[in-house]
Design an enzyme around this catalytic site. Sequence first.
Site: not given
Length: 291
Positions: A103-104, A154, A158, A248
Amino acid sequence: MKRIICSFLAFTLLFSILLLCFSQTATAYVLDRTYIYAPEDSINIEDPFFQQDSITKEPSPVKEPQKEVDEKSKLTLGQLRKKYKSTFVTNGPNVKRIALTFDDVPDPRFTPQILDVLKEYGVKATFFVNGQRVLNHPELAKRIHDEGHVIGNHSFTHPDFNKISMSAFISEIKKTEQAILPITGYIPKTIRPPYGEITEEQLIWAAEHKYRIVNWNVDSLDWKGLNKEQVLANILSGTRPGAIVLQHGGGGYGSKLQGTIEALPEVIKALKNQGYELVTVPELLGIEKSK
């Protein structure tokens, strides 16, 4: 008589002097107030003397009242998964396959190192990107795509989906798609909500528009800045057939993901030794990667 006239003249002169001084003081005060109430762009509002409260503004428009949510009737994530099991998933079928997800991303501090490891071991993974980061680092997003990994949505900035309006939620998804499309040539069919949070209304919209909401059932907890051994233990202790592993590849200011980078080769080798095939999320779920 002369004494009276002289006294009168002296009084008149003194009065005139006092009047003149008062007039100048008043003028100075008015000019000072005019400066304080000057337009915002003409003063330094960061100066403690010029606080926002001291600046004359037009009244803010009245906000529309938000619809209150009955917390008692609100479904938990577990209940939402059961109710929308074809749309909201945390794992794949009971087969010897596992999906590694990151993620991210993209993040120039960590993403290239993760890509290097995956390339060395011939593993394809799923990267859930933030649209704003794609715009900031398009070359990294392109590398993810060019090296055969799958890109998922995603959100753009955020946010916690529980705390934004439905229109804001849709905007987060669509803006990220617009950032991804020129690089990948496709619009991802998978969405990972930030923090894993989502509402029922958002799930209904996702189902209607043929998306899959993809959370996870194995959490590396690497966002805590854990070391290699801790990340490795968290992943291997939870893996099972059909698992989706959360890691991540990027983070905020001060993020420490060295534990993930150092653990990744060991994770890959251990899972392969246990007979697992490492695949992308669409491969694990048996779905197309794009809409």
